[in-house]
Design a protein around this motif. Sequence first.
Motif, PDB file in Angstrom:
ATOM      1  N   ASP A 140       1.179  -0.896   0.526  1.00 58.82           N
ATOM      2  CA  ASP A 140      -0.021  -0.281   0.130  1.00 58.82           C
ATOM      3  C   ASP A 140       0.363   0.854  -0.130  1.00 58.82           C
ATOM      4  O   ASP A 140       0.507   2.392   0.268  1.00 58.82           O
ATOM      5  CB  ASP A 140      -0.534  -0.152   0.955  1.00 58.82           C
ATOM      6  N   MET A 141       1.668   1.193  -0.385  1.00 56.27           N
ATOM      7  CA  MET A 141       3.202   2.160  -0.829  1.00 56.27           C
ATOM      8  C   MET A 141       2.516   3.313  -1.865  1.00 56.27           C
ATOM      9  O   MET A 141       1.975   4.272  -0.814  1.00 56.27           O
ATOM     10  CB  MET A 141       4.342   1.756  -0.785  1.00 56.27           C
ATOM     11  N   GLY A 142       1.973   3.156  -2.517  1.00 59.09           N
ATOM     12  CA  GLY A 142       1.778   4.282  -3.027  1.00 59.09           C
ATOM     13  C   GLY A 142      -0.021   4.567  -3.303  1.00 59.09           C
ATOM     14  O   GLY A 142      -0.389   5.471  -3.760  1.00 59.09           O
ATOM     15  N   THR A 143      -0.813   3.737  -2.237  1.00 57.37           N
ATOM     16  CA  THR A 143      -2.416   3.923  -1.977  1.00 57.37           C
ATOM     17  C   THR A 143      -2.376   5.174  -0.337  1.00 57.37           C
ATOM     18  O   THR A 143      -3.235   5.451  -0.460  1.00 57.37           O
ATOM     19  CB  THR A 143      -2.942   3.282  -2.123  1.00 57.37           C
ATOM     20  N   VAL A 144      -1.764   4.036   0.138  1.00 53.48           N
ATOM     21  CA  VAL A 144      -1.956   4.405   1.185  1.00 53.48           C
ATOM     22  C   VAL A 144      -1.016   5.023   2.299  1.00 53.48           C
ATOM     23  O   VAL A 144      -0.709   6.926   3.206  1.00 53.48           O
ATOM     24  CB  VAL A 144      -2.227   3.540   2.083  1.00 53.48           C
ATOM     25  N   VAL A 145       0.568   4.927   2.857  1.00 53.48           N
ATOM     26  CA  VAL A 145       2.029   5.409   2.704  1.00 53.48           C
ATOM     27  C   VAL A 145       1.915   6.778   2.246  1.00 53.48           C
ATOM     28  O   VAL A 145       2.474   7.747   3.115  1.00 53.48           O
ATOM     29  CB  VAL A 145       2.299   4.311   3.071  1.00 53.48           C
ATOM     30  N   PHE A 146       2.154   6.338   1.426  1.00 50.83           N
ATOM     31  CA  PHE A 146       3.507   7.891   0.378  1.00 50.83           C
ATOM     32  C   PHE A 146       1.591   8.069  -0.631  1.00 50.83           C
ATOM     33  O   PHE A 146       3.009   7.970  -1.947  1.00 50.83           O
ATOM     34  CB  PHE A 146       4.552   7.620  -0.056  1.00 50.83           C
ATOM     35  N   PRO A 147       1.316   8.320  -0.512  1.00 51.86           N
ATOM     36  CA  PRO A 147       0.035   9.153  -1.334  1.00 51.86           C
ATOM     37  C   PRO A 147       0.307  10.397  -2.775  1.00 51.86           C
ATOM     38  O   PRO A 147      -0.619  10.643  -3.855  1.00 51.86           O
ATOM     39  CB  PRO A 147      -1.374   9.260  -0.928  1.00 51.86           C
ATOM     40  N   LYS A 148       1.545  10.776  -2.064  1.00 49.52           N
ATOM     41  CA  LYS A 148       1.587  11.906  -2.480  1.00 49.52           C
ATOM     42  C   LYS A 148       3.283  11.870  -3.161  1.00 49.52           C
ATOM     43  O   LYS A 148       3.260  12.195  -4.126  1.00 49.52           O
ATOM     44  CB  LYS A 148       2.250  13.237  -2.003  1.00 49.52           C
ATOM     45  N   ALA A 149       3.646  10.244  -3.359  1.00 47.86           N
ATOM     46  CA  ALA A 149       5.158   9.650  -4.557  1.00 47.86           C
ATOM     47  C   ALA A 149       4.772  10.360  -5.563  1.00 47.86           C
ATOM     48  O   ALA A 149       4.338  10.767  -6.627  1.00 47.86           O
ATOM     49  CB  ALA A 149       5.530   8.240  -4.022  1.00 47.86           C
ATOM     50  N   LYS A 150       6.400  11.560  -5.876  1.00 50.73           N
ATOM     51  CA  LYS A 150       6.563  11.777  -6.985  1.00 50.73           C
ATOM     52  C   LYS A 150       6.625  10.147  -8.206  1.00 50.73           C
ATOM     53  O   LYS A 150       6.113  10.203  -9.368  1.00 50.73           O
ATOM     54  CB  LYS A 150       7.599  12.423  -7.303  1.00 50.73           C
ATOM     55  N   CYS A 151       6.544   9.550  -7.796  1.00 54.98           N
ATOM     56  CA  CYS A 151       6.974   7.898  -8.537  1.00 54.98           C
ATOM     57  C   CYS A 151       6.095   6.532  -7.723  1.00 54.98           C
ATOM     58  O   CYS A 151       6.768   5.972  -6.920  1.00 54.98           O
ATOM     59  CB  CYS A 151       8.325   7.213  -9.077  1.00 54.98           C
ATOM     60  N   LYS A 152       5.396   6.308  -9.080  1.00 56.92           N
ATOM     61  CA  LYS A 152       4.378   5.118  -8.523  1.00 56.92           C
ATOM     62  C   LYS A 152       4.205   3.709  -9.257  1.00 56.92           C
ATOM     63  O   LYS A 152       3.983   3.978 -10.198  1.00 56.92           O
ATOM     64  CB  LYS A 152       3.362   5.308  -8.094  1.00 56.92           C
ATOM     65  N   PHE A 153       4.838   2.501  -8.829  1.00 54.83           N
ATOM     66  CA  PHE A 153       4.894   1.370  -9.699  1.00 54.83           C
ATOM     67  C   PHE A 153       4.023   0.196  -9.108  1.00 54.83           C
ATOM     68  O   PHE A 153       4.212   0.377  -8.036  1.00 54.83           O
ATOM     69  CB  PHE A 153       6.336   0.692 -10.540  1.00 54.83           C
ATOM     70  N   TYR A 154       3.640  -0.392  -9.426  1.00 56.98           N
ATOM     71  CA  TYR A 154       2.445  -1.633  -9.523  1.00 56.98           C
ATOM     72  C   TYR A 154       3.724  -2.806 -10.070  1.00 56.98           C
ATOM     73  O   TYR A 154       2.613  -2.586 -11.824  1.00 56.98           O
ATOM     74  CB  TYR A 154       1.873  -1.242  -9.465  1.00 56.98           C
ATOM     75  N   LEU A 155       3.843  -3.603  -9.607  1.00 54.58           N
ATOM     76  CA  LEU A 155       4.696  -5.017 -10.167  1.00 54.58           C
ATOM     77  C   LEU A 155       3.761  -5.889  -9.767  1.00 54.58           C
ATOM     78  O   LEU A 155       3.079  -6.064  -8.573  1.00 54.58           O
ATOM     79  CB  LEU A 155       6.282  -5.233  -9.624  1.00 54.58           C
ATOM     80  N   ASP A 156       3.814  -7.084 -10.991  1.00 51.44           N
ATOM     81  CA  ASP A 156       2.436  -8.409 -10.693  1.00 51.44           C
ATOM     82  C   ASP A 156       3.222  -9.499 -12.227  1.00 51.44           C
ATOM     83  O   ASP A 156       4.260  -9.298 -12.743  1.00 51.44           O
ATOM     84  CB  ASP A 156       1.273  -7.955 -11.303  1.00 51.44           C
ATOM     85  N   ALA A 157       3.263 -10.396 -12.419  1.00 49.81           N
ATOM     86  CA  ALA A 157       3.482 -11.489 -12.409  1.00 49.81           C
ATOM     87  C   ALA A 157       2.205 -12.723 -12.365  1.00 49.81           C
ATOM     88  O   ALA A 157       1.801 -12.770 -11.140  1.00 49.81           O
ATOM     89  CB  ALA A 157       4.884 -11.647 -11.938  1.00 49.81           C
ATOM     90  N   ARG A 158       2.668 -13.473 -12.945  1.00 50.82           N
ATOM     91  CA  ARG A 158       1.725 -14.627 -12.922  1.00 50.82           C
ATOM     92  C   ARG A 158       1.711 -15.513 -11.783  1.00 50.82           C
ATOM     93  O   ARG A 158       3.025 -15.579 -11.250  1.00 50.82           O
ATOM     94  CB  ARG A 158       1.328 -15.871 -14.385  1.00 50.82           C
ATOM     95  N   GLN A 159       0.630 -16.003 -11.043  1.00 44.42           N
ATOM     96  CA  GLN A 159       0.709 -16.755 -10.570  1.00 44.42           C
ATOM     97  C   GLN A 159       1.804 -18.070 -10.211  1.00 44.42           C
ATOM     98  O   GLN A 159       2.476 -18.722  -8.977  1.00 44.42           O
ATOM     99  CB  GLN A 159      -0.717 -16.741  -9.425  1.00 44.42           C
TER     100      GLN A 159
END
Length: 234
Positions: A140-159
């Motif tokens: 929840d870094m980009g959604t809750v902890v640091f909502p004003k962060a200049k750089c946000k990324f969401y990494l995912d991969a197949r289960q």
Amino acid sequence: MELKNNNGLSEIENVVAIDGPAGAGKSTVARLVAKELDFQYLDTGAMYRAVTWWAIHSDINIDNPQVVAEHTKRIDLKLTPTEEGMRVEVAGKDITHEIRTPEITRVIYKLDENPSVREHLVYLQRLFALEYPTVAEGRDMGTVVFPKAKCKFYLDARQEVRAHRRQKELEQRNIFIPLDKLLEEIIERDRRNMEREHSPLRKADDAIFIDTSFLSIEEVCKQIIDIARERLKK
């Protein structure tokens, strides 16, 4: 429930926030990106693992949310950036490797779904970023902890890919678990993280999505570093 903003600490901008599920490559990528940018690496998952380890070894009833929350406020938790990654200490004891066991993984949800525990650890995470330019990875870094962060990324991969990565990681520590068992655990963990009431795992609206299934670590890092260098100039 919305977490408190810790007296304006939620406004911190000088952060590269990397979110995503277990096994997406966040920890390795965040550590390398931090080194390249000369930032400090903040492994927030290690914080929840440390609190879980501490509760178990302190005979705290982890099934009692109120007791866990009250004790968490008194934990002596120290995170130290090193060349090998984040060193985690509780009450002066180095537990960096002890927190990575399947035992901790199976029960960590009992603490990371506790809103009071999350609120306290979010406060510590923001204090860390207030002191250092930070690459922070978690759920929840980009959604809750640091909502004003200049750089946000969401990494995912197949289960299936993430389960295989987890198996290889455990085998390096002489822990051998069948792939189908690890896949079941990842599917269940994803469900819990995405459906929990407080701070669920999700992509921030302004985060850049990267599917790491068939990308090398170097390719993922390059994407993030190039974007971060451009945005952090502003």
